[in-house]
Design a protein around this motif. Sequence first.
Motif, PDB file in Angstrom:
ATOM      1  N   PRO A  60      -3.630  -6.590  -8.844  1.00  0.00           N
ATOM      2  CA  PRO A  60      -3.874  -5.607  -7.778  1.00  0.00           C
ATOM      3  C   PRO A  60      -2.850  -5.714  -6.647  1.00  0.00           C
ATOM      4  O   PRO A  60      -2.434  -4.697  -6.094  1.00  0.00           O
ATOM      5  N   ALA A  61      -2.430  -6.933  -6.338  1.00  0.00           N
ATOM      6  CA  ALA A  61      -1.463  -7.097  -5.255  1.00  0.00           C
ATOM      7  C   ALA A  61      -0.156  -6.404  -5.603  1.00  0.00           C
ATOM      8  O   ALA A  61       0.493  -5.793  -4.747  1.00  0.00           O
ATOM      9  N   LEU A  62       0.205  -6.478  -6.888  1.00  0.00           N
ATOM     10  CA  LEU A  62       1.437  -5.827  -7.328  1.00  0.00           C
ATOM     11  C   LEU A  62       1.321  -4.316  -7.159  1.00  0.00           C
ATOM     12  O   LEU A  62       2.228  -3.650  -6.649  1.00  0.00           O
ATOM     13  N   THR A  63       0.191  -3.777  -7.590  1.00  0.00           N
ATOM     14  CA  THR A  63      -0.025  -2.339  -7.427  1.00  0.00           C
ATOM     15  C   THR A  63       0.074  -1.949  -5.958  1.00  0.00           C
ATOM     16  O   THR A  63       0.719  -0.972  -5.594  1.00  0.00           O
ATOM     17  N   VAL A  64      -0.583  -2.728  -5.129  1.00  0.00           N
ATOM     18  CA  VAL A  64      -0.576  -2.425  -3.708  1.00  0.00           C
ATOM     19  C   VAL A  64       0.840  -2.474  -3.162  1.00  0.00           C
ATOM     20  O   VAL A  64       1.281  -1.601  -2.421  1.00  0.00           O
ATOM     21  N   ALA A  65       1.592  -3.497  -3.574  1.00  0.00           N
ATOM     22  CA  ALA A  65       2.961  -3.620  -3.087  1.00  0.00           C
ATOM     23  C   ALA A  65       3.750  -2.364  -3.432  1.00  0.00           C
ATOM     24  O   ALA A  65       4.492  -1.836  -2.606  1.00  0.00           O
ATOM     25  N   GLY A  66       3.565  -1.870  -4.654  1.00  0.00           N
ATOM     26  CA  GLY A  66       4.256  -0.644  -5.041  1.00  0.00           C
ATOM     27  C   GLY A  66       3.878   0.514  -4.156  1.00  0.00           C
ATOM     28  O   GLY A  66       4.721   1.264  -3.677  1.00  0.00           O
ATOM     29  N   LEU A  67       2.581   0.636  -3.915  1.00  0.00           N
ATOM     30  CA  LEU A  67       2.127   1.753  -3.097  1.00  0.00           C
ATOM     31  C   LEU A  67       2.560   1.605  -1.654  1.00  0.00           C
ATOM     32  O   LEU A  67       2.723   2.585  -0.933  1.00  0.00           O
ATOM     33  N   LEU A  68       2.761   0.365  -1.225  1.00  0.00           N
ATOM     34  CA  LEU A  68       3.147   0.147   0.161  1.00  0.00           C
ATOM     35  C   LEU A  68       4.605   0.502   0.423  1.00  0.00           C
ATOM     36  O   LEU A  68       5.014   0.635   1.566  1.00  0.00           O
ATOM     37  N   VAL A  69       5.380   0.635  -0.655  1.00  0.00           N
ATOM     38  CA  VAL A  69       6.799   0.925  -0.453  1.00  0.00           C
ATOM     39  C   VAL A  69       7.003   2.206   0.349  1.00  0.00           C
ATOM     40  O   VAL A  69       7.870   2.274   1.205  1.00  0.00           O
ATOM     41  N   GLY A  70       6.172   3.198   0.094  1.00  0.00           N
ATOM     42  CA  GLY A  70       6.285   4.439   0.852  1.00  0.00           C
ATOM     43  C   GLY A  70       6.110   4.209   2.335  1.00  0.00           C
ATOM     44  O   GLY A  70       6.941   4.616   3.155  1.00  0.00           O
ATOM     45  N   ALA A  71       5.037   3.514   2.694  1.00  0.00           N
ATOM     46  CA  ALA A  71       4.780   3.231   4.101  1.00  0.00           C
ATOM     47  C   ALA A  71       5.887   2.365   4.680  1.00  0.00           C
ATOM     48  O   ALA A  71       6.302   2.533   5.827  1.00  0.00           O
ATOM     49  N   LEU A  72       6.387   1.458   3.861  1.00  0.00           N
ATOM     50  CA  LEU A  72       7.436   0.558   4.299  1.00  0.00           C
ATOM     51  C   LEU A  72       8.701   1.338   4.647  1.00  0.00           C
ATOM     52  O   LEU A  72       9.333   1.119   5.687  1.00  0.00           O
ATOM     53  N   MET A  73       9.064   2.282   3.772  1.00  0.00           N
ATOM     54  CA  MET A  73      10.233   3.127   4.030  1.00  0.00           C
ATOM     55  C   MET A  73      10.052   3.883   5.338  1.00  0.00           C
ATOM     56  O   MET A  73      10.956   3.985   6.161  1.00  0.00           O
ATOM     57  N   ALA A  74       8.857   4.445   5.496  1.00  0.00           N
ATOM     58  CA  ALA A  74       8.601   5.241   6.687  1.00  0.00           C
ATOM     59  C   ALA A  74       8.689   4.369   7.942  1.00  0.00           C
ATOM     60  O   ALA A  74       9.302   4.749   8.934  1.00  0.00           O
ATOM     61  N   ASN A  75       8.088   3.190   7.864  1.00  0.00           N
ATOM     62  CA  ASN A  75       8.178   2.277   9.000  1.00  0.00           C
ATOM     63  C   ASN A  75       9.622   1.882   9.269  1.00  0.00           C
ATOM     64  O   ASN A  75      10.026   1.711  10.417  1.00  0.00           O
ATOM     65  N   ALA A  76      10.393   1.731   8.193  1.00  0.00           N
ATOM     66  CA  ALA A  76      11.795   1.339   8.349  1.00  0.00           C
ATOM     67  C   ALA A  76      12.534   2.354   9.208  1.00  0.00           C
ATOM     68  O   ALA A  76      13.385   2.002  10.025  1.00  0.00           O
ATOM     69  N   VAL A  77      12.178   3.614   9.034  1.00  0.00           N
ATOM     70  CA  VAL A  77      12.827   4.662   9.811  1.00  0.00           C
ATOM     71  C   VAL A  77      12.606   4.434  11.304  1.00  0.00           C
ATOM     72  O   VAL A  77      13.514   4.568  12.124  1.00  0.00           O
ATOM     73  N   VAL A  78      11.375   4.051  11.657  1.00  0.00           N
ATOM     74  CA  VAL A  78      11.079   3.804  13.069  1.00  0.00           C
ATOM     75  C   VAL A  78      11.779   2.528  13.543  1.00  0.00           C
ATOM     76  O   VAL A  78      12.374   2.488  14.618  1.00  0.00           O
ATOM     77  N   ILE A  79      11.696   1.505  12.702  1.00  0.00           N
ATOM     78  CA  ILE A  79      12.256   0.212  13.094  1.00  0.00           C
ATOM     79  C   ILE A  79      13.766   0.283  13.260  1.00  0.00           C
ATOM     80  O   ILE A  79      14.352  -0.365  14.107  1.00  0.00           O
ATOM     81  N   GLU A  80      14.410   1.103  12.440  1.00  0.00           N
ATOM     82  CA  GLU A  80      15.857   1.245  12.578  1.00  0.00           C
ATOM     83  C   GLU A  80      16.229   1.761  13.957  1.00  0.00           C
ATOM     84  O   GLU A  80      17.240   1.361  14.529  1.00  0.00           O
ATOM     85  N   THR A  81      15.406   2.635  14.498  1.00  0.00           N
ATOM     86  CA  THR A  81      15.744   3.127  15.832  1.00  0.00           C
ATOM     87  C   THR A  81      15.514   2.038  16.879  1.00  0.00           C
ATOM     88  O   THR A  81      16.235   1.964  17.853  1.00  0.00           O
TER      89      THR A  81
END
Lengths: 532, 306, 321
Positions: free
Chosen positions: C236-257
Amino acid sequence: MGRTMTPALVAGLLFLAACGSGSGTSGAGGGSGEPKTGGTLTFAVGSDTGCADPQQVASNDSIYSVRQLVDSLTDQDPETGEIVPWLAESWDVSKDASTFTFHLREGVTFSDGTELTADVVKANFEAVPDLGALATLATGYLTGVKEITAEDPQTLTVAFEHPNAQFLQATSTHSLGIVSQASTELTPQERCTQGIVGSGPFTLAEYVPSQSATLKKRTGYAWGSSLWTKDGEAYLDEVVFKVLPEAGVRTGSLQSGQVDAIGNVARADEPALEASGATLQARANPGAVFNLGVNNSNPILQDEKVRQGLRNAIDRQQIADTVFNSGTEPATSILSRTTPGYHDLSAELGYAPEEAKALLEEAGWKPGADGVREKAGQKLALNLAWFANSPTNQPAVELIQQQLKDAGVAVELKQYEISQGPEVQQSGDFDLMWGNLTRADPDILRTLYSTSLANVYRVPASDLDSTLTAEAGAVDAAERKELVAQAQEAIVGNAYVIPVVELQTKLGVAARVHDLNFEASSRIQLHDTWVE
Amino acid sequence: MSGQLLETGTALGLPTTPDPAQSGSRGPDPARATRRTLAFFARRPGLVLSILIVLVVVVAAFAPGVFSSADPTRGVPEENFQAPSTAHWFGTDSLGRDLFARVVHGAQLSLRATLLAVSFAFVIGGILGLVAGFVGRWVDDVIMRFVDVVLSIPTLFLSLAVVTALGYGTTKVAIAVGVANIAGFARVMRAEVLRVRTALYVEAARGVGARWYTVLGRHVLPNSISPVLVLATLEFGTSILAVSSLSFLGYGAPPPAPEWGTLISDGRNYLANAWWLTALPGLAIAATVLATNRIARALESEVRQW
Amino acid sequence: MMRRYIAKRIAQAVGVLWAAYTLSFFILVLLPGDPVTAMAGQGMDSAPVDPARLEALRAEYGFDQPAPLQYLEYLGRALTGDLGDSVATGRPVTQLITEALPQTLLLTASALTLALLFGGALAMAATYSERRWVRQFLLSLPPLGVSVPTFWIGLMLVQFFSFRNAWFPAFGNDGVKGLVLPAVTLAVPTGAQIALVLAKSLSTTLDEPYIATAKAKGAGRVHVHLRHALRNAALPALTVAGLLVGALMANAVVIETVFSRNGLGRVTQAAVAAQDIPVVQGVVVYGALVFVVVNLLVDLVYPLLDPRIVLAPTRPQAVAA
């Protein structure tokens, strides 16, 4: 696209700028030790207009980098305001200031290997009107040009329809910096995104819009301005301009040594920067002070009393002391005191809240239930357009908003990107607009407020026009000064625009950097700069 | 943004498919219920604290004057950059405005935006899920394929697309966040409707010839709504974060409006000399989100026990 | 069986991309507000009040045609990999994004690695510990992690580690050192999520009878925890990690600024500010692409870890609520 540009579209981008004559320039860190050749200077700026063409940029942060790429026909002495040779070894001006003949230096080449000739300069000036919306400064300088002639490879004549006394100073600005023949043939947009080829002491190695600009030393450079102390090539091998939008990050980065210099130091950061050993370099900018540009075609603002009311309701000293870097002076005219032809109008620009209220009452605006004045069911509500290209802009407009609220005027702040500036000005979709425009020549008033030019502020036709036209043709210095004084009185008296504070450019420079000098327009000159 | 983060929590614990066998209610007994409730809270001090925090924030949002009489948009410029003190609990900003007053009044903007965002997602997503589950067949297929797609686009990107199309402002940001969260509600609602639809009492109601809207309004909706409400509480926390991210990026109300994200973004210019301008509004956001999440978790485990 | 499973997952992924393109097209082009007026106002080639130019732009971008036709034309071009040109800079959208994407992916991948390491370690420690207060303390951290605004964590880290102590640079893309603070910032909410899920499934697994059997056979606690429990709980953790990639990318956009890093965040912010519709649409599509690819990989790895999966028609729609 959109390349046709009538002379009327020529007007001032207000924004940060800087031109200067007057107050002294001093190198950072003093002159300890022998200058060294080589090294990299990293300079952090806050914004980028997305354009690497000096003829098209008007914002300081962009000018800092692109100024180094090009040479100008002349240079202006920051101390005296005098125009001195650069690419032009000498020049002749006709008696009525309408024809200018430049004698170009020999042996100057662009970094693409081509030679600088009168034909190239002619191509430059002839391409300017086609540059479009961003090149308002350059277009303005060349308005009314009749004929440009290359007499021989080294001689260029520029003839205007009417007297145009400001043109000589204009040739010293970055806006008329000379690019290569090939660059003049690109579209305005290509010039922006690819960058241009110049003959300057540095060449553009890489430009990433909104991120960075990397400059490399031009080897074999040997035609520097007569004002520079070092002959030949620049000291620095490389200069990197980084765009760091957050003032706090810029300051922290200079403190921790990640960058060598930063633009736009905020007042709040001054003590910390000084404590960290950085030098703060300040220079008051000549030209139009930071002001609230009034849209004079707005029905509410067509009433002179309302405009004057707004003018008197502003506490300039408070704004200068709270928001801007230390040493900033409140405006005492539309021109800053370092501008040639400045005329002191401090009597009309004092803080007079009671008079302001009386003027608004006279104009028929009575206090409403919520404190906002009303007339015939309409609220005294105005929008104020501002640009987030400097950290001082937001607190400044917020404080103005607060001060005007005391007078019963509701102000809504509308933020725009710096790249949206030309559109907002041309569309007239603003009531008030915050900005300044730096230039070391009083002709800036004609650029901004003549109804025959862009007339961004929709100033009604009046005697002011003839005064400004006469000023442009006045060869006699005393006569010109008198005319310029009249123009300032008309502008401030009628409150066509509301002067607020003078801009003082303040750079933070690390101790290892030496001789980072201001040029006449309070932008930087990096040819003489060296690092330890 | 972190939309999907918490939802993961939901899905893995939660009521997406509660076991019908556990449903059913016990007989009411007021005295016993009160005692049980008290005991319930006594064992959960964190929950009590969370409820208190949320109450405080809600009061701040609707009656900010209770906490601070200072004007959030007006300061004394001479008193700028004062560190937190008894006069100014959260210090003052660059124009001498009281930061505490700004945070309190900011609750109004930020919470309203969040409320709007969640309601928007709740209503639209709920209707979609209801229709999908109730009508079934190809309608269900179409809606659920759409929902799957929306789920595969990072929510922040979707919000940014909406902001690009609509422009800046508190309400627009709220809608942008709401749009991005529609899918989650649709999915949970549908799952619940499917579960309830096959339940005995619904079958029975149909059997006696009740009209479809009677079945829907009287049986299906009331029995399937609670997990969706739990999701709404959970979404509240993530939406606060999403709304403040967007206003942090500068897409919220124009200054001087003290939205929470905007406060942090403004304070960023003074990181080096006034830490409180970024630190304290951030703590306010964190406390609110933590508290709503705690409450949501409690609700969630209650719903599961029904 | 395996081949059919893979083909099916790939087909689904392509379908999702198409739909993401379509959805963003309709949001951006059909929502109120005239995209042409919005476009004409920006960029360097603007002469916006000129109606003739507006018409020309409409024709150039095909906005003078009815929406379905526009859509088909755009989709056709998108299929050949052409997402149009940026209105503000005139550069091809794909080029703009593919230039910026590596930096963002690097940041995202680093953050995900940190999140897996620390989230995993936290969950392990929390379930391994026999002291109640240690467990409770450790388990209270993840809910905190998901409640704090990510950009705020970034600012606090900058304040402390860059400004007060010049340990790490506050900005920029220079080297590993510049990556540390943004990656740690991003890893906090993601790591917290992973810890939540893993702790939950670990404690469930530890209650399974076979664990007791293993223990009874004399296996050490560490051995049981790592060999038996983690292996099962990791799915399940692996599945979650995969699904979290989307949120991670989105957060990255904010963090980059926050960290003034170059990457997709800069591109996105500039595009939103300038209403540069083709670029925003490109960002949405690429966001979906990364998400889809990562989850496709997770789906393909899944059967290797747990062969039973292939027998099921599709992966349980566990997480995506």
